[in-house]
Each structure stands twice: as structure tokens, then as C-alpha cells.
Design an enzyme around this catalytic site. Structure first.
Site, PDB file in Angstrom:
ATOM      1  N   ASP A  48       0.697  -0.882   0.034  1.00 33.12           N
ATOM      2  CA  ASP A  48       0.028  -0.030   0.265  1.00 33.12           C
ATOM      3  C   ASP A  48       0.791   1.128  -0.104  1.00 33.12           C
ATOM      4  OD1 ASP A  48      -2.631   1.668   0.586  1.00 33.12           O
ATOM      5  OD2 ASP A  48      -1.734   1.529   2.327  1.00 33.12           O
TER       6      ASP A  48
ATOM      7  N   GLU B 118       2.137  -0.629  -5.087  1.00 27.74           N
ATOM      8  CA  GLU B 118       1.119   0.694  -5.242  1.00 27.74           C
ATOM      9  C   GLU B 118       1.537   2.087  -5.847  1.00 27.74           C
ATOM     10  OE1 GLU B 118      -2.954   3.166  -4.079  1.00 27.74           O
ATOM     11  OE2 GLU B 118      -1.071   2.354  -2.520  1.00 27.74           O
TER      12      GLU B 118
ATOM     13  N   ASP C 281     -15.352   4.644  -3.339  1.00 27.04           N
ATOM     14  CA  ASP C 281     -15.844   4.769  -1.974  1.00 27.04           C
ATOM     15  C   ASP C 281     -16.361   5.543  -1.817  1.00 27.04           C
ATOM     16  OD1 ASP C 281     -14.390   4.249   0.274  1.00 27.04           O
ATOM     17  OD2 ASP C 281     -13.111   5.059   0.446  1.00 27.04           O
TER      18      ASP C 281
END
Length: 609
Positions: free
Chosen positions: A334, A363, A502
Site C-alpha cells: 500500500d 501501489e 469509495d
């Protein structure tokens, strides 16, 4: 054109893409002396410089077709180069070809460690990303008092802030590890060989990026034994599990920070400077002002310089090696941009020391070969840090082509990836169309935009809009599955799930309303990729055969086997002449001598014996 250079063609650059340290590379600029300007009397110079250094010029040798020079690069890093003719320059132009100019743009040459290897097992496969709370639920597990267990599988995730203006992300639908294990046969039917799981460690939130305990599976997902059974059953089906590694920050509600004192047996960094974890965090005004990820106070940033933290992550019994011993295939990191180079180098050493063929995926949203983060040039792809990255540039380029009908960005992006990345990285790129951080790809192709979350929560495509979006998605998937790299399905995209960003892209998988036609398309193209054309698409070279504004045709080739992929994103028709009989894998049709590309059509052709 008086001069020609394209680093993707062997006649111009003897080694395609990034090069290993010490590799001899011949640069060859072609000259046509019949052009309007006669350069026969001109000398040609190769101008190059290592990143951050001054330029050097080397005279090139004249031959029958132009000018050439052969060099070895003995230090890893980025080099940049162009050509000079007298007071004129020949530099980077469209699709990595060159043009005469007064102020040249440089080509990039990435030089990596000569012993750099990436896992072979991931190449040629299909990845599937799962947001664990929303995939499938099998059985019930205990939930903490400060969390909400939803009984309405498929309901709209909570998105409204509380009375303090904060979205808590503490509503759970109960998806778990045993649920994933029960659906392994379904995943295998899609050709899946790698499952990437969003975080599964104990945490307060449903996304679990606010790690509470790196050494514990979140109790709502199951137990360590459940995890081991998932790994074992997946292995039997030829599937490996990749975990999300969140090492830039923890949760404020964690045993390490313990802001709310819920970990009764721990003295967290927020509770006392005497905490064993106090050096993990940076306080400007103890205890309430501290560094956090993007200023989000629930995600206190970790001080990667802390030796104690490094030992905890990298040590013999540390986080990385602990979960590798359970048999996982590796880690997706991440916010890799937030992790310093020294930290990534140590991470790679720890991972490879425990499991040499474990994968490390970062990422990174941009060109990872030359990324600058916090004013520092990053070293992700030089053989010291990452094996792969999430291929967001290709995602954006595919979406742009499908929606605009114009090939320009797609062709530019492919040329960039091939020229800048090591081949062993290129073949392992995580090719996404959507993730937990982006709107659902079907929603993107639907073309509707809303500014408020209330509108996003209740908006869906009409039947007509949905049908159009499905056609776009199938075209995009063909590109995703046949470009260099490994395609990654975001859970539910294969059944046509919708959702804006999201949390609406994180809805529960709807097992009762599968889009059979779309799912079967994914199965068919997955079979083509992992069975019929596996070796070609695993590590075959890429060559553009034809392209104009609306249509692209390219070849993937390994040794004497090749496949031709075509995508016509226009109402017009195209014809291609072929020698021999060819088989089109999607329609399962034979063509002899001539293939017509109809309006908005696409396919994969291989020559029959």
C-alpha cells in the site's frame, strides 16, 4: 523524413526496453540522404547523461544506413539521451519515435541490476482482487462492540458522517475467509491463478487499512487456521494468495498507538513516551499532534527510520516472514510512494530471504520507472525494491481509447511501458481496470457523473446505458488480457457490478444476479489466456502492426508462435490480408487469406498449422 529512430525497433536499439547493468547496447539512427536537407557532411553525436549529472557527447560511426554507437552502462539508474547534428537536435517525439528540433526531449534508458529476477509463476496468469468483507460470507464470527454488523447483505455501505463530521467505516457485512474458500471453484472457472486480498489483519474499519495488529487475522474474517485452510485449498487449485501490506501507517486504534486504550495489555505510543512503540511515531505536540497519512488522524504515520519498527517488520520472526511461512505468494504494498527507498530495499531482502519467489507489488499510480515522490527520484524498478506495480497508466489509456475512440494515449502508454520497464517487470505488471480506490469500470463506461454521495448511492445505469457500457467493458477486457502483464479482475466486475468511488465501489458481491453473458465472456477470455495462448501472452514480445486514429492491431510473439490482436473502435471497416488460415479465438471462426474487422469489433487470431 531525413532521420528515423525508434527504441522499440531492434534496428534502432539492439536491446528493447530497460537494460541490465553491463549490457552492450547499440543505438542506430537511420538517415535518408534523399531527403530535402542533405546531412551527408554532418557528423552525428550521441548525447547522454545519467540522472542528475551533466551531459556527455560521443561521436557516432557512419554506416550505409545512418549512424551508430555501442555503449555499456555500468551503473544502475536512469539515463537520458538524444542525438545532435551540428546545431540541430533529434529528440523524443510521439510514440517514442524521433524528430528534428531545436530543443530536444530525451529518451529514457533504465539500467537495472544484472541479477534482477521476478517470479515466473505469476506471469501468464489471471489475478482477482477481493475486498474481504464484501465477497462472500460463510458462517458467523464475533464482532467487537464498537462495530456494526449489517444483516442486509448487498445494502448500501454507510457513507454519511456522524455528528462529529467523520465517516467511521465501521459497518461490516461479514464476508470472511471461509467464504472465499467456498468460492475457489468459481474463481478457478475464471482462470484465476492469483488472489490479491485487501487487508485481512485485525483493524477497526471495514477496509482494514488502519492496522490494529499485524500478527492477527481480523476475528470477523476468521482464524489463522481458516487462513491456512484457504491457502492450502487454493494451492491445490493452482492459486496463490497475495496479501496487502500496509507499512506506512497503522490505525490509531491499534496495540501500537492505542489511542483509545482498547488494547488493555499494551502501553501504546499515544498513551506514554515510555511505550515500547513510542519511536514508531512522530509527535509534534504529545499526545494529540502527530504525523499521519494525508493528515487523517486515524492513520498515524510510522517512522520507518525506527530500528524497532524495522525489526518488527523485517526480523526473523517479524511480520513479513511470519505470513510468508503460512505459504502466501507475496505482498502488494500500500502507498509505496510513502515508503523510503532504504525501507523498500530492506523489505525486499527480508521477503526474498524467506521465500525467494515471493512477489512484491507496489501501489504506484504513474510511470514507476521515473517516479519522483517527495522530491526524490524513486528506484522501484532497478532490481533492488519491487517486482511489479499496479498498472494505472495502462488502465487510464484503455479507458480513454474505449470511451474516446482515439488510439493516441493507448499507443503512447504502451510504448512508454515497453521502453522504460525491465521485461521481467513488464510481464508481471498488475493490469487493472478498477480497484477499491476507483469507480467500478462499468459505471465509468456508463458515463454518468455525480457530485454528491447521496446521488451516487442511489444512481444506477438504465438498461440502455448498461448495455452500452457492457460492450465497452468487453472491448476493454480484451486489451487488458492481451497486453503485457497480468490482468486483475476487481471482484464483481465480471458480473457487471456498478458503483461510484469509495464506498460505493465496495458493495457486496451479488451472488443472486450474475450477468451470465459477461461472466461467460470472462471465462472464455480467461481460458484463452491461461490455456490456449498461455506462453504467448505470458512473456511474448509486443509489436504494433497497424494503427490509425480508431483501430489498433498488434502481435504478441514468442519464438515461432504468435497471436494477432485487433480492436476496431469505430463504425468503419478494416481489412487485413493474411497468408494462410487463421483461427479467431473469441468467435471460434476460421479465416483464410483475408479478415474484415467490422464496426466496433475485436478479436484474437492465430495461424493454423
Amino acid at each position: 523524413m531525413d532521420f528515423y529512430y525508434n527504441p522499440l525497433e531492434k534496428i534502432c536499439k539492439s536491446y528493447t526496453g530497460a537494460v541490465p547493468r553491463g549490457q552492450a547496447v547499440t543505438f542506430h539512427i537511420l538517415a535518408d540522404e534523399s531527403g530535402e536537407v542533405n546531412f551527408s557532411a554532418q557528423a552525428c553525436y550521441f548525447v547522454y547523461f545519467k540522472d542528475g549529472n551533466s551531459a556527455s557527447e560521443i561521436p557516432m560511426n557512419r554506416d550505409d544506413s545512418g549512424f551508430s554507437v555501442t555503449l555499456k552502462f555500468n551503473r544502475i539508474g536512469l539515463y537520458f539521451y538524444y542525438f545532435r547534428f551540428g546545431d540541430r537536435y533529434f529528440g523524443l517525439s510521439e510514440r517514442h519515435c524521433g524528430k528534428l528540433c531545436d530543443d530536444p526531449h530525451s529518451w529514457q534508458l533504465t539500467v537495472f541490476e544484472e541479477d534482477f529476477e521476478t517470479p515466473d509463476w505469476m506471469k501468464g496468469g489471471v489475478m482477482y482482487q477481493i475486498f474481504p468483507d464484501r465477497f462472500y460470507k460463510s458462517g458467523d464470527y464475533p464482532i467487537a462492540d464498537n462495530k456494526i454488523l449489517r444483516k442486509d447483505w448487498g445494502g448500501i455501505p454507510n457513507y454519511k458522517p456522524n455528528e462529529f463530521g467523520k465517516v467511521l467505516n465501521n459497518d461490516f457485512f461479514g464476508g470472511n475467509l471461509n467464504g472465499i474458500r467456498e468460492k475457489l471453484d468459481y474463481l478457478k472457472s475464471l482462470g484465476v491463478s492469483v488472489i490479491y486480498l485487501n487487508p485481512i489483519f485485525e483493524a477497526y474499519s471495514n477496509h482494514r487499512y488502519d492496522t490494529g495488529d499485524y500478527m492477527q487475522i481480523d476475528p470477523l474474517l476468521g482464524t489463522a487456521e481458516d487462513f491456512d485452510r484457504l491457502i492450502a485449498d487454493a494451492k491445490e487449485k493452482g492459486i496463490r494468495i497475495v496479501l496487502d501490506g500496509v507499512f506506512n501507517h497503522t490505525g490509531d486504534d491499534s496495540r501500537y498507538f492505542n489511542k483509545y486504550g482498547r488494547y488493555k495489555q499494551e502501553l501504546g505510543a499515544h498513551q506514554s513516551p515510555d511505550s515500547p512503540y513510542s519511536g514508531w511515531y512522530c509527535f509534534s505536540d504529545f499526545p494529540d499532534r502527530y504525523d499521519s497519512w494525508w493528515g487523517i488522524e486515524t492513520l498515524p504515520a510510522v517512522n520507518e527510520q525506527s530500528q524497532s519498527y524495522q525489526d518488527f517488520i523485517f526480523g526473523k520472526n517479524g511480520v513479513l516472514k511470519n505470513w510468508l511461512r503460512h505459504g502466501i505468494g507475496g505482498y502488494r504494498l500500500d502507498v509505496a510512494d510513502e515508503l523510503p527507498d532504504f525501507f523498500l530495499e530492506k523489505l525486499r531482502h527480508a521477503v526474498k530471504e524467506e521465500t525467494s519467489d515471493a512477489v512484491i507489488i507496489g501501489e504506484v499510480w504513474e510511470d514507476a520507472s521515473n517516479k519522483i515522490a517527495y522530491s526524490q527520484r524513486r528506484k522501484y524498478l532497478l532490481g533492488l525494491e519491487l517486482d511489479s506495480v499496479m498498472n494505472y497508466p495502462l488502465k487510464d489509456a484503455i479507458i480513454n481509447f474505449v470511451m474516446s475512440g482515439t488510439t493516441f494515449q493507448l499507443r503512447e502508454t504502451i510504448a512508454m511501458l515497453i521502453d522504460h520497464y525491465p521485461k521481467q517487470v513488464l510481464d508481471n505488471l498488475m493490469n487493472v481496470l478498477g480497484t477499491h480506490d476507483t469507480a467500478r469500470i462499468l459505471t465509468v463506461f456508463g458515463g454518468k457523473n455525480y457530485s454528491s454521495k447521496d446521488e451516487m448511492a442511489r444512481s444506477f445505469l438504465s438498461a440502455e446505458e448498461r448495455e452500452k457500457a457492457m460492450k465497452c467493458l468487453k472491448m476493454a477486457v480484451l486489451l487488458q488480457y492481451t497486453m503485457p502483464g497480468i490482468p486483475c479482475i476487481y471482484y464483481g466486475d465480471e458480473i457487471g457490478m456498478e458503483g461510484y468511488h469509495d464506498p460505493f465501489c465496495r458493495r457486496c458481491f451479488d451472488w443472486s444476479r450474475q450477468e451470465n453473458d459477461l461472466t461467460e465472456y470472462y471465462r472464455k477470455i480467461g481460458n484463452i489466456r491461461t490455456n490456449e495462448l498461455k506462453m504467448i501472452l505470458k512473456e511474448g514480445s509486443y509489436r504494433e502492426i497497424f494503427a490509425d486514429r480508431y483501430c489498433i492491431v498488434y502481435e504478441r510473439k514468442i519464438k515461432n508462435r504468435s497471436a494477432i490482436v485487433y480492436v476496431n473502435n469505430s463504425a468503419g471497416k478494416y481489412n487485413i490480408k493474411l497468408r494462410g488460415t487463421y483461427y479467431e479465438h473469441l468467435s471460434q471462426t476460421n479465416f483464410n487469406g483475408n479478415v474484415e474487422f467490422g464496426a466496433y469489433s475485436y478479436g484474437i487470431l492465430t495461424k493454423m498449422p
